[in-house]
Design a protein around this motif. Sequence first.
Motif, mmCIF file in Angstrom:
data_model
loop_
_atom_site.group_PDB
_atom_site.id
_atom_site.type_symbol
_atom_site.label_atom_id
_atom_site.label_comp_id
_atom_site.label_asym_id
_atom_site.label_seq_id
_atom_site.Cartn_x
_atom_site.Cartn_y
_atom_site.Cartn_z
ATOM 1 N N GLY A 21 44.235 99.303 104.542
ATOM 2 C CA GLY A 21 44.749 99.187 103.308
ATOM 3 C C GLY A 21 43.835 98.723 102.285
ATOM 4 N N PHE A 22 42.417 98.351 102.409
ATOM 5 C CA PHE A 22 41.748 97.611 101.535
ATOM 6 C C PHE A 22 40.762 98.908 100.847
ATOM 7 N N VAL A 23 40.160 98.755 99.891
ATOM 8 C CA VAL A 23 39.425 99.462 99.094
ATOM 9 C C VAL A 23 38.104 98.674 98.502
ATOM 10 N N HIS A 24 37.079 98.872 98.719
ATOM 11 C CA HIS A 24 35.797 98.218 98.394
ATOM 12 C C HIS A 24 35.448 98.787 97.068
ATOM 13 N N CYS A 25 35.447 97.781 95.854
ATOM 14 C CA CYS A 25 35.343 98.485 94.579
ATOM 15 C C CYS A 25 33.718 98.298 94.253
ATOM 16 N N ASP A 26 33.040 97.942 94.824
ATOM 17 C CA ASP A 26 31.561 97.496 94.567
ATOM 18 C C ASP A 26 30.514 97.956 95.619
ATOM 19 N N ILE A 27 30.659 99.229 96.084
ATOM 20 C CA ILE A 27 29.809 99.572 97.166
ATOM 21 C C ILE A 27 28.365 100.119 96.620
ATOM 22 N N LYS A 28 27.211 99.222 96.725
ATOM 23 C CA LYS A 28 25.828 99.410 96.482
ATOM 24 C C LYS A 28 24.886 98.877 97.570
ATOM 25 N N PRO A 29 23.775 99.311 97.411
ATOM 26 C CA PRO A 29 22.819 98.770 98.720
ATOM 27 C C PRO A 29 22.640 97.240 98.676
ATOM 28 N N LYS A 30 22.828 96.577 97.461
ATOM 29 C CA LYS A 30 22.568 94.998 97.509
ATOM 30 C C LYS A 30 23.879 94.449 98.211
ATOM 31 N N ASN A 31 25.081 95.075 98.409
ATOM 32 C CA ASN A 31 26.342 94.528 98.982
ATOM 33 C C ASN A 31 26.495 95.139 100.257
ATOM 34 N N ILE A 32 25.460 95.568 100.914
ATOM 35 C CA ILE A 32 25.563 96.253 102.333
ATOM 36 C C ILE A 32 24.360 95.324 103.055
ATOM 37 N N PHE A 33 24.821 94.561 103.917
ATOM 38 C CA PHE A 33 23.879 93.699 104.558
ATOM 39 C C PHE A 33 23.477 94.202 106.124
ATOM 40 N N LEU A 34 22.469 93.898 106.509
ATOM 41 C CA LEU A 34 21.829 94.705 107.969
ATOM 42 C C LEU A 34 21.800 93.436 108.873
ATOM 43 N N ALA A 35 22.422 93.917 109.994
ATOM 44 C CA ALA A 35 22.231 92.916 111.278
ATOM 45 C C ALA A 35 20.867 93.305 111.836
ATOM 46 N N PRO A 36 20.398 92.363 112.647
ATOM 47 C CA PRO A 36 18.843 92.598 113.184
ATOM 48 C C PRO A 36 19.080 93.943 113.918
ATOM 49 N N SER A 37 20.092 94.343 114.549
ATOM 50 C CA SER A 37 19.982 95.646 115.050
ATOM 51 C C SER A 37 20.228 97.125 113.998
#
Length: 79
Positions: A52-68
Motif C-alpha cells: 500500500g505504499f507509493v514512492h513519489c520520487d523515484i530517480k537514480p539519486k534515490n536508489i542506493f546500491l549494496a556492494p552486491s
Amino acid sequence: MQDAHQGCMSMPFYKGGDLDAWIQDNPFADLATRRRIATGLLYGLHDLHSRGFVHCDIKPKNIFLAPSLSPVLGDFDGV
C-alpha cells in the motif's frame, strides 16, 4: 520509530553509493548487470505497492546500491 506526534525512518549506509554515481562511473556496464539492477528495483517497487505504499520520487539519486549491486530504494519523504 514513532511517537504521538511524529515518525522517523532510518536505513543503513550503503557503501555502493547511489545509482546516479554508478551510471557515471560505469557507462559501458554489461547488459546482465544492468538487468540485475533493474529487476531488483522492480521487485522492490512491487513489494512496496503490495503493502500500500507509493514512492513519489523515484530517480537514480534515490536508489542506493549494496556492494552486491542490489538496489535499495531511499528518500521516502512524503510517502
